[in-house]
Scaffold this active site. Structure first.
Site, short mmCIF file in Angstrom:
data_model
loop_
_atom_site.label_atom_id
_atom_site.label_comp_id
_atom_site.label_asym_id
_atom_site.label_seq_id
_atom_site.Cartn_x
_atom_site.Cartn_y
_atom_site.Cartn_z
CE LYS A 55 2.98 -6.59 3.71
NZ LYS A 55 3.77 -5.39 4.04
CD GLN A 99 6.71 -5.04 6.31
OE1 GLN A 99 6.29 -5.26 5.18
NE2 GLN A 99 5.90 -4.76 7.31
CG ASP A 122 3.89 -0.47 0.98
OD1 ASP A 122 2.90 -1.19 1.23
OD2 ASP A 122 5.03 -0.69 1.44
N1 GUN Z 1 4.50 -1.88 8.17
C1 GUN Z 1 3.24 -1.93 8.66
N2 GUN Z 1 2.35 -1.89 7.66
C2 GUN Z 1 3.05 -1.81 6.51
C3 GUN Z 1 2.67 -1.75 5.14
O1 GUN Z 1 1.49 -1.73 4.76
N3 GUN Z 1 3.69 -1.69 4.25
C4 GUN Z 1 4.98 -1.68 4.63
N4 GUN Z 1 5.92 -1.58 3.68
N5 GUN Z 1 5.37 -1.73 5.89
C5 GUN Z 1 4.39 -1.80 6.82
#
Ligand code: GUN
Length: 298
Positions: A55, A99, A122
């Protein structure tokens, strides 16, 4: 059709999304605003470290400011909430992501509730989930949003189609069902969600025009479970031990690709399907957040 001709290329579609974003980012920079994303990473889950790195790399490539805030697994609830509060206040940070998964002692919903909904790129905050369900979204969750773009950009309009989603998780299954059922262009589908309470999953999937597999079970969807010409979207990332593999494991999706590709009209690979789209839509939401928080309609 050849196998190659049936592939939905997530990397290429993600690139298109990012090219579109470059114009918005340039317009923001022209008025001295750089979109900023903070990623909060608690503990040492190896997969989470890899995701956050991807990311952050995507941000840097696009000229989005990226800050990865790593904290030890022992971080307390109070420390986490203080950190989120600080990020909410910062004017250089337009998007915040926590996350997932957090270490067991930390409450994920409690953490997300502390994120300013206008920085919740998100789309996990209940305020944003509520807006999405009501059909007036601020941010759509990145993976479901990415799946909609994958379908639409591949010439698949879900309107009037039967879509079966395997899995009712909060990150993919539930929000995707809520989006696909909206009376929006590129949605308006008849949606069935299969889960542990579903008595006959193959009977459901065999009727589907589009199947989205998001259950976290290695190669669960097999060719005998789909109809001829179905469109298959694979969200799974399953690590399977294999001493013969270079890394000691292989990654498989929730779809038995070799089996399903024979009958499918279109299918996503793993990797290179849904994964790149999740990141592209996170970039999209971050740029939207910067535009919103600066009151601009660029
Ligand atoms: N863990 C697995 N997928 C995601 C996501 O799209 N965002 C976040 N913050 N954590 C995750």
């Amino acid at each position: 059709m050849s196998k190659q001709g049936k592939l939905i290329d997530g990397k290429a579609i993600a690139k298109e999304v990012k090219v579109e974003l470059k114009e918005d980012i340039a317009a923001l920079k022209a008025i001295n605003i750089t979109p900023g994303l903070a990623a909060v990473l608690i503990g040492d889950d190896p997969a989470s470290h890899i995701y956050v790195k991807s990311k952050s790399r995507a941000c840097k490539k696009l000229g989005i400011y990226s800050e990865v805030i790593k904290r030890p697994a022992e971080t307390t609830e109070e420390e986490l909430h203080t950190l989120i509060g600080e990020l909410n206040e910062r004017s250089d940070i337009h998007g915040i992501l926590i996350q997932s998964p957090l270490p067991d002692h930390l409450d994920e919903l409690g953490a997300v509730l502390n994120v300013d909904p206008l920085k919740d790129v998100d789309g996990f905050h209940p305020v944003n989930i509520g807006h999405m369900l009501l059909g007036s979204p601020i941010f759509l969750s990145c993976t479901p949003y990415g799946i909609i773009r994958l379908l639409n950009d591949s010439g698949v309009d879900p309107e009037g189609k039967k879509v079966v989603i395997l899995g009712r998780g909060n990150i993919v299954g539930k929000p995707l069902a809520a989006i696909l059922m909206q009376k929006w262009d590129g949605c308006n589908a008849t949606v069935t969600v299969c889960h542990t309470g579903t008595t006959d999953i193959p009977a459901e999937t065999r009727q589907a025009d589009i199947i989205v597999a998001a259950i976290g079970r290695d190669r669960f969807l097999t060719g005998d479970m789909i109809k001829e010409g179905a469109v298959i979207i694979d969200v799974g990332v399953n690590r399977v031990e294999d001493p013969a593999a270079e890394k000691g494991y292989r990654i498989y999706g929730d779809v038995d690709f070799d089996d399903c590709v024979i009958k499918a009209s279109l299918i996503t690979p793993v990797p290179g399907g849904v994964g790149p789209m999740t990141i592209a839509m996170l970039m999209y939401n971050t740029v939207m957040a910067a535009k919103m928080l600066t009151g601009l309609s660029l």
